[in-house]
Scaffold this motif. Structure first.
Motif, PDB file in Angstrom:
ATOM      1  N   GLU A 202    -102.113  15.951 -86.820  1.00 45.46           N
ATOM      2  CA  GLU A 202    -102.058  15.087 -85.476  1.00 45.46           C
ATOM      3  C   GLU A 202    -100.377  14.968 -86.038  1.00 45.46           C
ATOM      4  OE1 GLU A 202    -102.195  11.279 -82.665  1.00 45.46           O
ATOM      5  OE2 GLU A 202    -103.654  11.672 -84.388  1.00 45.46           O
ATOM      6  N   LYS A 203     -99.229  14.994 -85.243  1.00 43.90           N
ATOM      7  CA  LYS A 203     -98.020  13.964 -85.285  1.00 43.90           C
ATOM      8  C   LYS A 203     -98.055  12.775 -84.946  1.00 43.90           C
ATOM      9  CE  LYS A 203     -93.131  14.862 -86.096  1.00 43.90           C
ATOM     10  NZ  LYS A 203     -92.048  16.364 -85.256  1.00 43.90           N
ATOM     11  N   LYS A 204     -97.896  12.033 -85.441  1.00 41.70           N
ATOM     12  CA  LYS A 204     -97.270  10.726 -84.742  1.00 41.70           C
ATOM     13  C   LYS A 204     -96.078   9.707 -85.778  1.00 41.70           C
ATOM     14  CE  LYS A 204    -100.344   6.568 -83.594  1.00 41.70           C
ATOM     15  NZ  LYS A 204    -101.779   6.082 -84.025  1.00 41.70           N
TER      16      LYS A 204
ATOM     17  N   SER B  90     -94.771  11.093 -89.112  1.00 42.36           N
ATOM     18  CA  SER B  90     -95.933  11.571 -89.245  1.00 42.36           C
ATOM     19  C   SER B  90     -96.460  12.258 -89.234  1.00 42.36           C
ATOM     20  CB  SER B  90     -96.061  10.021 -90.519  1.00 42.36           C
ATOM     21  OG  SER B  90     -95.050   9.184 -91.120  1.00 42.36           O
ATOM     22  N   TYR B  91     -96.670  13.230 -90.110  1.00 45.38           N
ATOM     23  CA  TYR B  91     -98.412  13.799 -90.422  1.00 45.38           C
ATOM     24  C   TYR B  91     -99.399  13.613 -90.324  1.00 45.38           C
ATOM     25  CZ  TYR B  91     -95.186  18.217 -88.488  1.00 45.38           C
ATOM     26  OH  TYR B  91     -94.570  18.585 -87.913  1.00 45.38           O
TER      27      TYR B  91
ATOM     28  N   TYR C  80    -101.349  22.614 -93.053  1.00 45.74           N
ATOM     29  CA  TYR C  80    -100.137  22.532 -92.982  1.00 45.74           C
ATOM     30  C   TYR C  80     -99.667  23.658 -93.921  1.00 45.74           C
ATOM     31  CZ  TYR C  80     -97.521  18.386 -94.125  1.00 45.74           C
ATOM     32  OH  TYR C  80     -96.044  17.926 -94.516  1.00 45.74           O
TER      33      TYR C  80
ATOM     34  N   GLN D 277     -95.344  22.776 -96.157  1.00 49.11           N
ATOM     35  CA  GLN D 277     -94.108  21.732 -96.564  1.00 49.11           C
ATOM     36  C   GLN D 277     -93.210  22.448 -97.754  1.00 49.11           C
ATOM     37  OE1 GLN D 277     -95.110  17.315 -96.785  1.00 49.11           O
ATOM     38  NE2 GLN D 277     -92.941  17.199 -97.944  1.00 49.11           N
TER      39      GLN D 277
ATOM     40  N   ARG E 281     -91.724  20.306 -93.007  1.00 52.87           N
ATOM     41  CA  ARG E 281     -93.325  20.239 -92.221  1.00 52.87           C
ATOM     42  C   ARG E 281     -93.613  20.549 -90.989  1.00 52.87           C
ATOM     43  NH1 ARG E 281     -93.397  13.213 -91.790  1.00 52.87           N
ATOM     44  NH2 ARG E 281     -91.194  14.790 -90.649  1.00 52.87           N
TER      45      ARG E 281
END
Length: 366
Positions: free
Chosen positions: A236-238, A241-242, A272, A274, A318
């Motif tokens: 989740e992206k919030k 931040s991931y 995921y 980076q 990311r």
């Protein structure tokens, strides 16, 4: 007093020449570790350009010196010229170290193992006494490797993407630089065939090898590199931040997330990554999922998902890809460029879970 010091220095060099060469090699490697940082760091780019220029000058006059077309004009220059091999191998060793480090960072080791071994072999060969006393053509070959590697990094940095265009520009520019050097030397050396063998032939040979490796997809896609990757149950992206949800036990520290993926009905597989890319860099990579057919022991492509990357973030861009349809068994996920150069590879297993209790995920913040 000065003459005595010079004589002692000459005797010392002759007596400990082998140890001095090892010291210069170690010194070059340590210098790299201290001075070279990111691939797009301005000082590093300037430093490499300066080294390449010095190598070109040394090779130019070395050819003239060996063919008795040039001699140092004064005692001070003659004294410096006695140490030219130490300087030349320091410069070549330093650049080979730098580019090997860049290639290793950008390489999926399994896919690029032949190329990486070749680079390591060149570093070691540069330190062998037989190579140091070899013909200039071998040193020209090492110079060609360094020059092409520099340009194959510089053009993507300038253009903001990787692929055939920057690769062909790197190849043609390398060849053009050697052709200019050939023409300048031709003014002093009448034997064109000898000069061709000493300069153009080794540079063309290096380019042929690089082209072959590039077509095969074995050259790491510098300046891209995967700094972190993993398999997760949910992402989740919030707030910029991931949040990565994983079931991995703490003692499995060597795994990247849920590489032992215990699947329940409705679960999706999240990958995921980076990915480091320089500032002003904008390109596209592909996340490729493959499943192993246990009967035939062959990999079958299941999905190839595009992922747009933007450069400039120090820790890396990311992003993630999601796979909804899958089956139990062994899986492989690869991050590739549009030209099928592999940046990274990760294996994971999917097993069916019959548990029904509420799962407690560990949340990693990236």
């Amino acid at each position: 007093m000065l003459d005595q010091f010079k004589q002692k220095l000459k005797v010392f060099k002759h007596k400990y020449e082998a140890r001095l060469e090892v010291l210069f090699f170690v010194g070059g490697f340590c210098f790299d570790a201290l001075m070279v940082s990111d691939v797009d760091e301005p000082f590093a780019i300037f430093q490499q350009a300066l080294y390449l220029l010095l190598i070109a000058v040394l090779i130019h006059f070395e050819l003239l010196f060996r063919l008795h077309k040039w001699r140092p004009k004064n005692a001070r220059l003659a004294g410096f010229w006695n140490y030219r091999n130490l300087l030349l191998h320091f410069l070549l060793g330093t650049l080979l170290n730098i580019y090997s480090l860049f290639y290793i960072k950008s390489a999926s080791f399994i896919n690029s193992v032949i190329f990486l071994f070749l680079m390591v072999a060149m570093i070691l060969a540069n330190e062998l006494p037989v190579v140091k006393k070899s013909k200039v053509s071998f040193k020209v070959g090492l110079f060609a490797i360094c020059l092409f590697s520099y340009l194959s990094i510089l053009y993507p940095l300038m253009l903001g993407f990787i692929g055939w265009t920057p690769f062909l520009l790197s190849s043609t520019t390398t060849l053009a630089i050697f052709f200019v050097q050939f023409k300048r030397l031709k003014k002093h050396i009448g034997d064109g065939l000898l000069l061709f063998r000493a300069t153009l032939f080794p540079s063309i040979s290096v380019l042929v090898v690089f082209i072959f490796f590039y077509v095969m997809g074995w050259i790491p896609p510098v300046p891209l590199s995967v700094k972190e990757q993993g398999i997760y149950h949910f992402i989740e992206k919030k707030d910029g931040s991931y949040l990565l949800s994983t079931e991995r036990e703490a003692w499995k520290f060597w795994q990247n997330g849920d590489q032992d993926f215990r699947a329940r009905p409705g679960d999706k597989i999240y990958f995921y990554a980076q990915i480091y890319s320089p500032a002003r860099f904008s390109d596209e990579v592909y996340v490729q999922f493959s499943h192993l057919d246990a009967k035939n022991n062959t990999w079958h492509l299941a999905d190839r998902i595009p992922l747009k990357i933007l450069g400039g973030r120090k820790a890396g861009f990311r992003g993630f890809a999601v796979k909804s349809n899958y089956e139990m068994g062994h899986w492989r996920v690869q991050v590739e460029t549009s030209t099928h150069q592999e940046i990274s590879r990760l294996y994971f297993d999917v097993t069916e879970s019959t548990a029904t209790e509420l799962r407690q995920f560990k949340i990693l913040i990236r």
